[in-house]
Design a protein around this motif. Sequence first.
Motif, mmCIF file in Angstrom:
data_model
loop_
_atom_site.group_PDB
_atom_site.id
_atom_site.type_symbol
_atom_site.label_atom_id
_atom_site.label_comp_id
_atom_site.label_asym_id
_atom_site.label_seq_id
_atom_site.Cartn_x
_atom_site.Cartn_y
_atom_site.Cartn_z
ATOM 1 N N TYR A 101 109.635 86.292 95.177
ATOM 2 C CA TYR A 101 110.532 87.439 95.365
ATOM 3 C C TYR A 101 110.052 88.344 96.497
ATOM 4 O O TYR A 101 108.861 88.391 96.780
ATOM 5 C CB TYR A 101 110.594 88.270 94.075
ATOM 6 C CG TYR A 101 110.988 87.448 92.879
ATOM 7 C CD1 TYR A 101 112.319 87.100 92.683
ATOM 8 C CD2 TYR A 101 110.035 86.985 91.979
ATOM 9 C CE1 TYR A 101 112.698 86.308 91.604
ATOM 10 C CE2 TYR A 101 110.404 86.196 90.892
ATOM 11 C CZ TYR A 101 111.726 85.862 90.708
ATOM 12 O OH TYR A 101 112.096 85.081 89.660
ATOM 13 N N ARG A 104 120.670 88.525 85.407
ATOM 14 C CA ARG A 104 121.595 87.426 85.106
ATOM 15 C C ARG A 104 123.047 87.835 85.403
ATOM 16 O O ARG A 104 123.855 87.008 85.797
ATOM 17 C CB ARG A 104 121.368 86.960 83.667
ATOM 18 C CG ARG A 104 119.924 86.425 83.521
ATOM 19 C CD ARG A 104 119.588 85.864 82.172
ATOM 20 N NE ARG A 104 118.982 86.762 81.215
ATOM 21 C CZ ARG A 104 117.705 87.208 81.243
ATOM 22 N NH1 ARG A 104 116.909 86.823 82.199
ATOM 23 N NH2 ARG A 104 117.236 88.008 80.307
ATOM 24 N N ASN A 137 106.420 89.617 89.059
ATOM 25 C CA ASN A 137 107.845 89.706 89.320
ATOM 26 C C ASN A 137 108.178 91.176 89.059
ATOM 27 O O ASN A 137 107.859 91.663 87.967
ATOM 28 C CB ASN A 137 108.570 88.771 88.338
ATOM 29 C CG ASN A 137 110.066 88.820 88.468
ATOM 30 O OD1 ASN A 137 110.596 89.453 89.359
ATOM 31 N ND2 ASN A 137 110.754 88.148 87.564
ATOM 32 N N GLN A 156 119.059 86.095 90.704
ATOM 33 C CA GLN A 156 118.261 85.473 89.629
ATOM 34 C C GLN A 156 117.391 84.366 90.219
ATOM 35 O O GLN A 156 117.886 83.496 90.937
ATOM 36 C CB GLN A 156 119.211 84.910 88.566
ATOM 37 C CG GLN A 156 118.504 84.440 87.314
ATOM 38 C CD GLN A 156 119.482 83.799 86.331
ATOM 39 O OE1 GLN A 156 120.616 83.470 86.688
ATOM 40 N NE2 GLN A 156 119.037 83.613 85.103
ATOM 41 N N GLY A 157 116.098 84.403 89.903
ATOM 42 C CA GLY A 157 115.173 83.476 90.562
ATOM 43 C C GLY A 157 115.189 82.072 89.996
ATOM 44 O O GLY A 157 114.627 81.817 88.927
ATOM 45 N N ARG A 170 115.895 93.403 95.268
ATOM 46 C CA ARG A 170 115.031 92.224 95.220
ATOM 47 C C ARG A 170 115.813 90.991 95.634
ATOM 48 O O ARG A 170 116.912 90.741 95.150
ATOM 49 C CB ARG A 170 114.485 92.023 93.794
ATOM 50 C CG ARG A 170 113.378 90.968 93.720
ATOM 51 C CD ARG A 170 113.126 90.469 92.293
ATOM 52 N NE ARG A 170 114.182 89.585 91.846
ATOM 53 C CZ ARG A 170 114.180 88.935 90.676
ATOM 54 N NH1 ARG A 170 113.169 89.071 89.843
ATOM 55 N NH2 ARG A 170 115.194 88.141 90.340
ATOM 56 N N TYR A 187 109.310 93.096 85.031
ATOM 57 C CA TYR A 187 110.400 92.145 84.781
ATOM 58 C C TYR A 187 111.229 92.703 83.627
ATOM 59 O O TYR A 187 110.668 93.115 82.602
ATOM 60 C CB TYR A 187 109.814 90.763 84.460
ATOM 61 C CG TYR A 187 110.839 89.741 84.088
ATOM 62 C CD1 TYR A 187 111.952 89.507 84.897
ATOM 63 C CD2 TYR A 187 110.720 89.007 82.911
ATOM 64 C CE1 TYR A 187 112.915 88.577 84.544
ATOM 65 C CE2 TYR A 187 111.668 88.068 82.564
ATOM 66 C CZ TYR A 187 112.761 87.857 83.368
ATOM 67 O OH TYR A 187 113.710 86.933 83.020
ATOM 68 N N LYS A 196 109.308 77.447 86.540
ATOM 69 C CA LYS A 196 109.110 77.656 87.973
ATOM 70 C C LYS A 196 108.193 76.584 88.540
ATOM 71 O O LYS A 196 108.356 76.172 89.687
ATOM 72 C CB LYS A 196 108.497 79.046 88.223
ATOM 73 C CG LYS A 196 109.070 80.162 87.365
ATOM 74 C CD LYS A 196 110.487 80.560 87.706
ATOM 75 C CE LYS A 196 110.963 81.637 86.754
ATOM 76 N NZ LYS A 196 112.277 82.166 86.997
HETATM 77 N N1 GLN Z 1 112.568 85.194 86.185
HETATM 78 C C1 GLN Z 1 113.862 85.104 86.802
HETATM 79 C C2 GLN Z 1 114.130 86.318 87.670
HETATM 80 O O1 GLN Z 1 113.422 87.282 87.614
HETATM 81 C C3 GLN Z 1 114.975 84.981 85.808
HETATM 82 C C4 GLN Z 1 114.622 84.327 84.561
HETATM 83 C C5 GLN Z 1 115.748 84.369 83.589
HETATM 84 O O2 GLN Z 1 116.858 84.789 83.932
HETATM 85 N N2 GLN Z 1 115.446 83.975 82.395
HETATM 86 O O3 GLN Z 1 115.088 86.296 88.358
#
Ligand code: GLN
Length: 390
Positions: free
Chosen positions: A317, A17, A170, A33-34, A361, A121, A232
């Motif tokens: 990713y 983030r 992830n 950030q995904g 990533r 993750y 997602k």
């Molecule tokens: N899952 C997302 C990622 O890996 C981010 C999810 C989140 O920031 N809560 O980028």
Amino acid sequence: MPDLSRKMNNFTDSVIRRMTRISNKYGAVNLSQGFPDFDPPKEIRDALKIAADRGPHQYAITWGAPNFREALAEKQSKFMGINIDPETQIAVTCGSTEAMMAAVMTVCNPGDKVIVFSPFYENYAADAILSGAKPIYVSLKPPEFSFDREELEKAFEQKPKALILCNPSNPTGKVFTLEELKYIAELAEKYDTFVITDEVYEHIVMDPCKHIYFASLPGMFDRTISCSSLSKTYSITGWRLGYVIANERIIDNVRKVHDFLTVGAAAPLQEAAVAGLKLPDKYYIELKNLYTEKRTLFLKGLDEAGLKYYKPNGAYYVIVDVSEFNVKNDLKFCEWFAKEVGVGAVPGSSFFKEDVNYLIRLHFAKKDETLIKAIDRLKTLKDKVKFYTE
Ligand code: GLN
């Protein structure tokens, strides 16, 4: 000032983030950030407008609005191949972030151990530490990111309370095979361990791979705590709608954690999201096709930019290998990357327990035009990196 809790000493804020904030600062195309830059399905947006006018605007039942749980139970029962009771086997949470934290808090006492595959993750380590538990890391080895069976059994021999399984994974995009999952199930049974799953990419799995729900394996429902979210699947990451599915006894305690942590997920958003949960099967096929095309477009771009990567089979990713650029500090490299190349990435060290500073990533959950813009910028990397210093 009195001392603050020591719990937070062992981890930082989320680097994923943080990279979004850094990308915004430099006007980079944010592939860190995904989350998508395209709209959720029209059915959901229309339902949100109706919810704005008609409500609900007050608290939903703490563990989830009845119509949301019913629609979710119907959809998940179909995909998971298990009959899920909306009354007793679901807790709706604020995103799967809360689902995972509630799951770990539900099973762990201080001092317990939790198996975490690396790369992972980044939330899982924080989930374990905040629950007073200690992670035991087991490596997923490239290029397939599969585990060594002996190493996994050694981890189980340490009597962990749970194993955390992110599938599709992830950050690697690995989709666990039936054989791998069966082996984990065998060990979970042998050592009497819970399996906490994070399956937020359950519908983003490219052919010929298939997503297998761990809870659907023979005898596994009662020891599996399935966590997922709508983020997602319906492109609504900002809505923070997640859930836990498990047997009644587990859900009873997950609901207690959730009740005192957040009270409940946003009522009008649960109401609107029911329209998503009721979408026909066609929606999920189109979603998979969309991401399969985006993967093709993006990997082709990485090839054109001369970058090496591990091809993902699921999620959105890609792990890119930047070892040729002599990176010593991947966090600094990613900041430079956002500023000078104009693309936001997440440093690999956020995911790997191993000492890895040559992987980053990127994600491809963006409009084609955004991906093309990012690819154009990635093609400048090799020239610009000549001037990179740490
Ligand atoms: N899952 C997302 C990622 O890996 C981010 C999810 C989140 O920031 N809560 O980028």
